[in-house]
Motif scaffolding. Structure first.
Motif, PDB file in Angstrom:
ATOM      1  N   ALA A  14       0.805  15.509  -8.001  1.00 16.30           N
ATOM      2  CA  ALA A  14      -0.400  15.252  -7.201  1.00 16.30           C
ATOM      3  C   ALA A  14      -0.669  13.760  -7.040  1.00 16.30           C
ATOM      4  N   GLY A  15       0.312  12.922  -7.267  1.00 15.86           N
ATOM      5  CA  GLY A  15       0.130  11.482  -7.120  1.00 15.86           C
ATOM      6  C   GLY A  15      -0.251  10.824  -8.431  1.00 15.86           C
ATOM      7  N   PHE A  16      -1.052   9.758  -8.334  1.00 16.73           N
ATOM      8  CA  PHE A  16      -1.443   8.989  -9.514  1.00 16.73           C
ATOM      9  C   PHE A  16      -2.816   9.385 -10.046  1.00 16.73           C
ATOM     10  N   GLY A  17      -3.578  10.120  -9.260  1.00 17.66           N
ATOM     11  CA  GLY A  17      -4.878  10.604  -9.721  1.00 17.66           C
ATOM     12  C   GLY A  17      -6.065   9.792  -9.268  1.00 17.66           C
ATOM     13  N   MET A  18      -5.893   9.009  -8.205  1.00 14.22           N
ATOM     14  CA  MET A  18      -7.004   8.231  -7.658  1.00 14.22           C
ATOM     15  C   MET A  18      -7.275   8.663  -6.224  1.00 14.22           C
ATOM     16  N   ASP A  19      -8.547   8.831  -5.895  1.00 17.19           N
ATOM     17  CA  ASP A  19      -8.958   9.059  -4.515  1.00 17.19           C
ATOM     18  C   ASP A  19      -9.480   7.720  -4.021  1.00 17.19           C
ATOM     19  N   LEU A  20      -8.831   7.162  -2.990  1.00 15.90           N
ATOM     20  CA  LEU A  20      -9.162   5.827  -2.496  1.00 15.90           C
ATOM     21  C   LEU A  20      -9.760   5.890  -1.101  1.00 15.90           C
ATOM     22  N   THR A  21     -10.657   4.942  -0.812  1.00 11.96           N
ATOM     23  CA  THR A  21     -11.157   4.790   0.548  1.00 11.96           C
ATOM     24  C   THR A  21     -10.071   4.123   1.386  1.00 11.96           C
ATOM     25  N   SER A  22     -10.316   4.013   2.678  1.00 11.73           N
ATOM     26  CA  SER A  22      -9.327   3.387   3.556  1.00 11.73           C
ATOM     27  C   SER A  22      -9.125   1.913   3.244  1.00 11.73           C
ATOM     28  N   ASP A  23     -10.086   1.294   2.540  1.00 13.17           N
ATOM     29  CA  ASP A  23      -9.891  -0.107   2.152  1.00 13.17           C
ATOM     30  C   ASP A  23      -9.531  -0.241   0.673  1.00 13.17           C
ATOM     31  N   ASN A  24      -8.902   0.789   0.125  1.00 20.12           N
ATOM     32  CA  ASN A  24      -8.267   0.759  -1.197  1.00 20.12           C
ATOM     33  C   ASN A  24      -9.232   0.636  -2.376  1.00 20.12           C
ATOM     34  N   VAL A  25     -10.442   1.150  -2.207  1.00 18.60           N
ATOM     35  CA  VAL A  25     -11.425   1.182  -3.286  1.00 18.60           C
ATOM     36  C   VAL A  25     -11.381   2.570  -3.913  1.00 18.60           C
ATOM     37  N   VAL A  26     -11.382   2.616  -5.239  1.00 20.63           N
ATOM     38  CA  VAL A  26     -11.339   3.898  -5.949  1.00 20.63           C
ATOM     39  C   VAL A  26     -12.667   4.628  -5.717  1.00 20.63           C
ATOM     40  N   ARG A  27     -12.574   5.777  -5.075  1.00 20.48           N
ATOM     41  CA  ARG A  27     -13.753   6.609  -4.843  1.00 20.48           C
ATOM     42  C   ARG A  27     -13.955   7.561  -6.015  1.00 20.48           C
ATOM     43  N   ALA A  28     -12.858   8.082  -6.554  1.00 21.29           N
ATOM     44  CA  ALA A  28     -12.942   9.037  -7.663  1.00 21.29           C
ATOM     45  C   ALA A  28     -11.630   9.031  -8.435  1.00 21.29           C
ATOM     46  N   ILE A  29     -11.737   9.410  -9.704  1.00 22.48           N
ATOM     47  CA  ILE A  29     -10.572   9.607 -10.568  1.00 22.48           C
ATOM     48  C   ILE A  29     -10.436  11.114 -10.767  1.00 22.48           C
ATOM     49  N   LEU A  30      -9.256  11.627 -10.501  1.00 16.68           N
ATOM     50  CA  LEU A  30      -9.039  13.061 -10.629  1.00 16.68           C
ATOM     51  C   LEU A  30      -8.845  13.431 -12.097  1.00 16.68           C
ATOM     52  N   PRO A  31      -9.496  14.497 -12.551  1.00 14.31           N
ATOM     53  CA  PRO A  31      -9.356  14.917 -13.952  1.00 14.31           C
ATOM     54  C   PRO A  31      -7.904  15.262 -14.284  1.00 14.31           C
ATOM     55  N   ALA A  32      -7.546  15.065 -15.538  1.00 17.97           N
ATOM     56  CA  ALA A  32      -6.205  15.397 -16.048  1.00 17.97           C
ATOM     57  C   ALA A  32      -5.099  14.727 -15.246  1.00 17.97           C
ATOM     58  N   SER A  33      -5.335  13.496 -14.822  1.00 15.86           N
ATOM     59  CA  SER A  33      -4.342  12.742 -14.055  1.00 15.86           C
ATOM     60  C   SER A  33      -3.922  11.507 -14.845  1.00 15.86           C
ATOM     61  N   LYS A  59      -2.127  -1.971   5.410  1.00 12.48           N
ATOM     62  CA  LYS A  59      -1.049  -1.547   4.509  1.00 12.48           C
ATOM     63  C   LYS A  59      -1.680  -0.970   3.255  1.00 12.48           C
ATOM     64  N   PRO A  60      -2.234   0.253   3.333  1.00 11.91           N
ATOM     65  CA  PRO A  60      -2.915   0.829   2.174  1.00 11.91           C
ATOM     66  C   PRO A  60      -1.937   1.213   1.059  1.00 11.91           C
ATOM     67  N   VAL A  61      -2.499   1.476  -0.094  1.00  8.05           N
ATOM     68  CA  VAL A  61      -1.711   1.871  -1.258  1.00  8.05           C
ATOM     69  C   VAL A  61      -0.767   3.005  -0.905  1.00  8.05           C
ATOM     70  N   LYS A  62      -1.287   3.978  -0.172  1.00  7.63           N
ATOM     71  CA  LYS A  62      -0.484   5.155   0.148  1.00  7.63           C
ATOM     72  C   LYS A  62       0.809   4.792   0.884  1.00  7.63           C
ATOM     73  N   SER A  63       0.789   3.731   1.688  1.00  9.14           N
ATOM     74  CA  SER A  63       1.994   3.360   2.438  1.00  9.14           C
ATOM     75  C   SER A  63       3.115   2.892   1.511  1.00  9.14           C
ATOM     76  N   PHE A  64       2.760   2.401   0.331  1.00  5.72           N
ATOM     77  CA  PHE A  64       3.770   1.993  -0.650  1.00  5.72           C
ATOM     78  C   PHE A  64       4.101   3.132  -1.612  1.00  5.72           C
ATOM     79  N   ALA A  65       3.096   3.934  -1.963  1.00  7.47           N
ATOM     80  CA  ALA A  65       3.274   4.979  -2.974  1.00  7.47           C
ATOM     81  C   ALA A  65       4.018   6.198  -2.448  1.00  7.47           C
ATOM     82  N   ILE A  66       3.954   6.435  -1.164  1.00 14.54           N
ATOM     83  CA  ILE A  66       4.516   7.667  -0.602  1.00 14.54           C
ATOM     84  C   ILE A  66       6.014   7.795  -0.845  1.00 14.54           C
ATOM     85  N   ASP A  67       6.725   6.677  -0.881  1.00 17.92           N
ATOM     86  CA  ASP A  67       8.179   6.717  -1.050  1.00 17.92           C
ATOM     87  C   ASP A  67       8.625   6.765  -2.506  1.00 17.92           C
TER      88      ASP A  67
END
Length: 120
Positions: A14-33, A59-67
């Motif tokens: 499920a990724g790294f466990g962070m929900d980020l806004t479009s400007d790369n700010v942590v909106r939420a931390i997913l439990p058990a991540s 160039k958001p985080v997701k553009s680097f993390a996806i690969d």
């Protein structure tokens, strides 16, 4: 006073466990991540780099993390209590540990909830 810190997280299914806004700010931390388990990342922190690559709205985080494959480690540089106008000039300090209580989300970030988000 801004605090810059780094964390290294392993990418899970499920990724790294962070929900980020479009400007790369942590909106939420997913439990058990990975992000929750590290215990350092808080809502309101801004991701500045992933694996040394500067992130931005374009160039958001997701553009680097996806690969990155599942299980791969990624090092995130984050800043807490940043002035939105001076973040580009904040140096990354390896191993800095954040201090203090969770930061309330500024009004500008609260408005960002209508923007697209990234789940990592």
């Amino acid at each position: 006073l801004s605090t810059v810190f780094t964390v290294t997280l392993a990418k899970g299914v499920a990724g790294f466990g962070m929900d980020l806004t479009s400007d790369n700010v942590v909106r939420a931390i997913l439990p058990a991540s990975e992000a929750a388990d590290c215990g350092l990342i808080q809502p309101g922190d801004r991701v500045m780099h992933i694996n040394g690559n500067a992130v931005s709205v374009d160039k958001p985080v997701k553009s680097f993390a996806i690969d990155l494959p599942n299980g791969a480690a990624a090092t995130f540089s984050l800043v807490r209590n940043a002035d939105r106008n001076s973040m580009v000039d904040i140096p990354v300090v390896e191993g800095a540990v954040p201090v203090g209580l969770p930061v309330p989300v500024p009004v500008e970030l609260a408005k960002a909830t209508t923007r697209a988000s990234q789940s990592l």
